[in-house]
Design a protein around this motif. Structure first.
Motif, PDB file in Angstrom:
ATOM      1  N   GLU A  10      27.413  25.951  35.397  1.00 44.54           N
ATOM      2  CA  GLU A  10      26.326  25.037  35.737  1.00 44.54           C
ATOM      3  C   GLU A  10      25.900  24.225  34.516  1.00 44.54           C
ATOM      4  O   GLU A  10      25.688  23.010  34.605  1.00 44.54           O
ATOM      5  CB  GLU A  10      25.133  25.806  36.297  1.00 44.54           C
ATOM      6  N   GLU A  11      25.773  24.892  33.383  1.00 41.29           N
ATOM      7  CA  GLU A  11      25.346  24.198  32.170  1.00 41.29           C
ATOM      8  C   GLU A  11      26.295  23.061  31.806  1.00 41.29           C
ATOM      9  O   GLU A  11      25.866  21.973  31.401  1.00 41.29           O
ATOM     10  CB  GLU A  11      25.253  25.186  31.001  1.00 41.29           C
ATOM     11  N   PHE A  49      25.871  19.553  33.194  1.00 35.62           N
ATOM     12  CA  PHE A  49      24.743  18.754  32.722  1.00 35.62           C
ATOM     13  C   PHE A  49      24.891  18.326  31.271  1.00 35.62           C
ATOM     14  O   PHE A  49      23.898  18.105  30.564  1.00 35.62           O
ATOM     15  CB  PHE A  49      23.441  19.531  32.931  1.00 35.62           C
ATOM     16  N   TRP A  50      26.121  18.167  30.828  1.00 32.27           N
ATOM     17  CA  TRP A  50      26.391  17.752  29.446  1.00 32.27           C
ATOM     18  C   TRP A  50      25.654  16.470  29.073  1.00 32.27           C
ATOM     19  O   TRP A  50      25.161  16.329  27.945  1.00 32.27           O
ATOM     20  CB  TRP A  50      27.901  17.536  29.257  1.00 32.27           C
ATOM     21  N   TYR A  51      25.551  15.534  30.005  1.00 32.16           N
ATOM     22  CA  TYR A  51      24.934  14.240  29.714  1.00 32.16           C
ATOM     23  C   TYR A  51      23.440  14.395  29.432  1.00 32.16           C
ATOM     24  O   TYR A  51      22.874  13.644  28.614  1.00 32.16           O
ATOM     25  CB  TYR A  51      25.168  13.266  30.879  1.00 32.16           C
ATOM     26  N   ILE A  52      22.797  15.358  30.097  1.00 31.09           N
ATOM     27  CA  ILE A  52      21.371  15.586  29.843  1.00 31.09           C
ATOM     28  C   ILE A  52      21.165  16.066  28.413  1.00 31.09           C
ATOM     29  O   ILE A  52      20.270  15.589  27.698  1.00 31.09           O
ATOM     30  CB  ILE A  52      20.799  16.606  30.843  1.00 31.09           C
ATOM     31  N   ASP A 103      26.412  18.162  41.375  1.00 25.70           N
ATOM     32  CA  ASP A 103      25.430  18.879  42.184  1.00 25.70           C
ATOM     33  C   ASP A 103      26.109  19.427  43.437  1.00 25.70           C
ATOM     34  O   ASP A 103      25.765  19.057  44.554  1.00 25.70           O
ATOM     35  CB  ASP A 103      24.291  17.924  42.553  1.00 25.70           C
ATOM     36  N   PRO A 104      27.099  20.308  43.282  1.00 26.93           N
ATOM     37  CA  PRO A 104      27.853  20.797  44.434  1.00 26.93           C
ATOM     38  C   PRO A 104      26.980  21.632  45.361  1.00 26.93           C
ATOM     39  O   PRO A 104      26.044  22.303  44.906  1.00 26.93           O
ATOM     40  CB  PRO A 104      28.958  21.639  43.800  1.00 26.93           C
ATOM     41  N   ALA A 154      12.343  24.927  33.488  1.00 26.13           N
ATOM     42  CA  ALA A 154      13.532  24.113  33.259  1.00 26.13           C
ATOM     43  C   ALA A 154      14.410  24.627  32.130  1.00 26.13           C
ATOM     44  O   ALA A 154      15.617  24.354  32.104  1.00 26.13           O
ATOM     45  CB  ALA A 154      13.128  22.663  32.975  1.00 26.13           C
ATOM     46  N   ASN A 155      13.832  25.356  31.193  1.00 22.87           N
ATOM     47  CA  ASN A 155      14.599  25.814  30.035  1.00 22.87           C
ATOM     48  C   ASN A 155      15.155  27.228  30.180  1.00 22.87           C
ATOM     49  O   ASN A 155      15.708  27.781  29.228  1.00 22.87           O
ATOM     50  CB  ASN A 155      13.751  25.707  28.765  1.00 22.87           C
ATOM     51  N   LEU A 156      15.036  27.796  31.374  1.00 19.79           N
ATOM     52  CA  LEU A 156      15.665  29.090  31.606  1.00 19.79           C
ATOM     53  C   LEU A 156      17.181  28.918  31.617  1.00 19.79           C
ATOM     54  O   LEU A 156      17.703  27.919  32.111  1.00 19.79           O
ATOM     55  CB  LEU A 156      15.195  29.675  32.933  1.00 19.79           C
TER      56      LEU A 156
END
Length: 298
Positions: free
Chosen positions: A147-148, A151-154, A253-254, A139-141
């Motif tokens: 893409e990053e 996922f700003w909210y995560i 999630d396109p 998950a941390n790759l």
């Protein structure tokens, strides 16, 4: 149609749920995602009932009327909990086998159940990524910047400020998510408010924060789910008939140009991309979502 809320004790929870259709009919378990709730499926349930199909749409742990039976149970939002809760609900309702359909968190729970308990699953409708089982070990790759940024909210939820932001105004935060993830969906305030009431659940913030930190290996899970997580770490194949629904305009999630997860599905498989649809296919396009379920029954 407005549905009467029901509840039942299932595993560690008293689960609130909607139900429609004949009690002895083929059954579909309809699993919602974050930040939505079981109301996402009301139109789908009406359509399934008209075809003589039973459906059950539960509120996930941390949402709406669903409550933990004990204050001592960890408020885990990890992926294994989603699959385990689904199976516990089927057991409580006496449902031996069912079709499973879900998006976001609910799609993950449905994929997990199909991968680990295939003998209980007649078919699967999964949205977004399709193969929605997290690979926590990798998950941390790093990923590409485009893409990053989705996922700003995560990343926000990994901070004390992020937790405080969600806790301070869950209704406002989640409404922003609805708007940005489904830019073509012209939902009204009444539609949003109906679901937003679920975010007042006393465990909502704890479950959400745990979910988004656990998937990156940042916090431990509930030990009772370790055996499930061990199986999921092997990225198991899904061996039941599957339809994948992907919103063409899902901004978080396109759909990828190439179907990279096809190899994980070992039975019949149909990938459908829905024009103009965002992250919430059952509510944005209930007819397409219903058709996907019925196609598995044909």
């Amino acid at each position: 149609m407005e549905r009467q809320l029901k509840s039942i004790v299932a595993g560690d929870l008293e689960v609130g749920y909607f139900e429609a259709g004949p009690a002895n009919g083929l059954c579909v378990m309809l699993m919602h995602g974050w930040p939505y709730d079981a109301h996402a499926y009301l139109d789908v349930m009406d359509r399934l009932e008209a075809r003589g199909v039973r459906s059950v749409a539960p509120f996930l742990r941390g949402y709406g009327p669903t409550r933990f039976l004990s204050k001592d149970t960890p408020r885990s939002g990890q992926q294994a909990a989603m699959g385990a809760d689904l199976m516990a609900l089927m057991d409580a309702l006496g449902i031996e086998k069912a079709y499973l359909a879900g998006f976001d968190w609910g799609g993950r729970g449905a994929c997990i159940a199909a991968a680990i308990w295939p003998e209980r699953v007649l078919g699967l409708v999964s949205c977004g990524q399709g193969y929605n089982i997290q690979d926590i070990a990798s998950a941390n790759l790093p990923a590409k910047a485009e893409e990053e940024v989705r996922f700003w909210y995560i990343y926000l939820f990994h901070t004390a400020r992020g937790r405080a932001t969600l806790a301070d105004d869950p209704h406002g935060f989640c409404k922003f998510i609805w708007k940005t993830w489904s830019p073509n969906w012209a939902f009204d305030d009444a539609t949003y408010d109906q679901s937003a009431a679920s975010f007042d659940n006393p465990d909502f913030v704890d479950i959400v924060i745990h979910s988004y930190t656990h998937r990156f290996g940042g916090v431990p899970g509930d030990p009772s789910f370790d055996w499930i997580e061990d199986k999921l770490a092997q990225q198991p194949d899904i061996t039941v008939p599957t339809v994948i629904l992907q919103g063409a305009d899902d901004t978080v999630d396109p759909p990828p140009e190439t179907d990279d997860v096809r190899s994980k599905f070992k039975s019949s498989y149909d990938r459908r991309i829905l024009p103009t649809i965002g992250h919430n296919p059952p509510q944005e396009s209930p007819e397409a979502f219903t058709d996907a379920i019925l196609s598995l029954m044909a």
